[in-house]
Design a protein around this motif. Structure first.
Motif: not given
Length: 351
Positions: A19-21, A23-24
Motif C-alpha cells: 500500500k505504501d509503495d 501511494k509513493k
C-alpha cells in the motif's frame, strides 16, 4: 503464467506493490514534470487498473512501460522494476535479431553451440527420411507464423515480426525460425542468401522452396549487418571467377573487402600485422576455407619474394665479380696498347 501484454504486466506489477509503495508510485507519477503529464483526477483515489489505463492512454504502451520502470526505481522498488522489464521483454520485441559478437567486438559468423547441437541432432532424422517431407506452401508457412505471433500476445499485423517467425523448410536447421538463424549461424544464413540471390538471377520460376528462400532473403537483408555479409560473400564469389588469384577478395575478417594482393602489399601496420597473423594459421585453418586460401596465397608470395631476393643477390655478386676483373686487368691492357704503337710507328733516327 507470464503476462503477454505490457498492459497486463503493468497491472500485475502495481497490484503486487505494498500500500505504501503504491501511494509513493501514484505521488511520483503526479509529480512527474516531463510532458505529457497524467492528470490528477485520473490518479488520485484510483485503483491499479485505472492507473494503468491512465498510463497507457497518456503514453503509448512502450512509453508507459518506460515511465513505470523509472518511477519504480525512483521509489526504490528496484526488484519490481527489473521483474517488470523481464516480463515485458518479449512484448517489446519487434522481430529483430540480436547479432552475436566476438570478444573483439566483431560480428560472430560461426555457429553457436546451440546451432551445432541442433544440426548434429538433425543428421539422424534426415538420414532416415527418404527424400524428406514436402516443403510447406508459402500460405501455410505464413499462417503458422501469424498463429505463433498471436499465441505470444503480439501484433500479427506487424509484417517484420511475422516474418521473423517464419520457419525454414530445408537444410540442417529445418524447423527453426528466421530470427533464430541470424542469431545462431550468421555465416551459414548469409551464405545461403547470397547463393539464392545468384540463383534468382538465372531462375525465375516459383515453388515452395524458392518462396521460402525468397522470404528468408527479404528478412535477412533488412538488417545492415546481414546485408553487408551477403554483399561481401557475393563480391568474394565474383572475385574468384575473374582475373588473377591475387585480385580475389580476402572474404573474411576485418579486412574481408581487401584483395589478397592489396592486403599482402599494404604498408599499413594493421594489415602487415594481420598478414603475419595469417602466416601463423598455416597448420590450423580448415582445408578449402577462405582463410586457407588466403594463407596459401601469402605463403606463395613469401616464396616468390624470397626467390626474387636470391636472384637479385646473385646478380649483385656477378656484377661485383666483373667489376673486380675489369679493375685488375685495365693497366696491363693499356701497356699492351702503348707497346704496340711503338712497334708500329718507330721513331726515325737523324742521318
Amino acid at each position: 503464467m507470464a503476462p503477454n501484454t505490457i498492459r497486463m504486466a503493468l497491472a500485475e506489477t502495481l497490484e503486487n506493490l505494498s500500500k505504501d509503495d503504491f501511494k509513493k508510485f501514484s505521488h511520483q507519477l503526479l509529480d512527474r514534470r516531463a510532458e505529457p503529464r497524467v492528470r490528477r483526477n485520473r490518479v488520485e483515489a484510483k485503483s491499479c487498473l485505472e492507473i494503468v489505463d491512465a498510463l497507457v492512454s497518456t503514453f503509448t504502451e512502450p512509453e508507459a512501460l518506460q515511465v513505470a520502470v523509472e518511477i519504480l526505481r525512483q521509489i526504490h522498488c528496484n526488484e519490481e522494476a527489473q521483474e517488470l522489464e523481464s516480463k515485458t521483454k518479449v512484448c517489446l520485441e519487434k522481430g529483430d535479431p540480436t547479432f552475436r559478437k566476438t570478444p573483439s567486438g566483431e560480428l560472430e559468423r560461426n555457429p553457436s553451440q546451440e546451432a551445432l547441437k541442433y544440426a548434429a541432432d538433425q543428421w539422424p532424422l534426415r538420414a532416415t527420411q527418404q527424400g524428406g517431407p514436402s516443403v510447406k506452401k508459402p500460405e501455410e508457412v505464413e499462417a503458422e507464423a501469424k498463429a505463433r505471433v498471436d499465441s505470444e500476445g503480439r501484433d500479427s499485423q506487424n509484417d517484420r515480426l511475422v516474418l521473423s517467425r517464419f520457419i525454414i523448410q530445408f537444410g540442417q536447421y529445418k524447423g527453426q525460425t528466421f530470427k533464430w538463424l541470424l542469431e545462431n549461424d550468421l555465416g551459414w544464413t548469409t551464405f545461403l542468401v547470397a547463393d539464392h540471390q545468384k540463383e534468382r538471377e538465372q531462375m525465375k520460376h516459383q515453388d515452395p522452396l524458392m518462396s521460402n528462400k525468397d522470404s528468408l532473403t527479404r528478412y535477412a537483408i533488412a538488417y545492415p549487418e546481414a546485408l553487408k555479409e551477403v554483399r561481401l560473400k557475393r563480391a568474394y564469389s565474383r572475385s574468384l571467377q575473374s582475373g588473377p588469384k591475387g585480385m580475389a577478395l580476402v572474404g573474411f575478417g576485418a579486412h574481408g573487402s581487401e584483395t589478397l594482393k592489396g592486403l599482402y602489399e599494404s604498408k599499413d601496420e594493421n594489415k602487415i600485422s594481420y598478414v603475419q597473423f595469417l602466416r601463423s594459421k598455416k597448420s590450423t585453418c580448415d582445408p578449402g576455407s577462405k582463410m586457407e586460401i588466403a594463407v596459401r596465397y601469402i605463403l606463395k608470395r613469401d616464396r616468390e619474394r624470397a626467390a626474387a631476393g636470391r636472384r637479385l643477390t646473385k646478380r649483385k655478386w656477378a656484377q661485383s665479380d666483373r667489376g673486380q676483373e675489369n679493375s685488375a686487368s685495365r693497366p696491363m691492357h693499356a701497356n699492351v696498347r702503348r707497346g704496340s704503337r711503338r712497334t708500329q710507328y718507330p721513331a726515325r733516327s737523324r742521318q
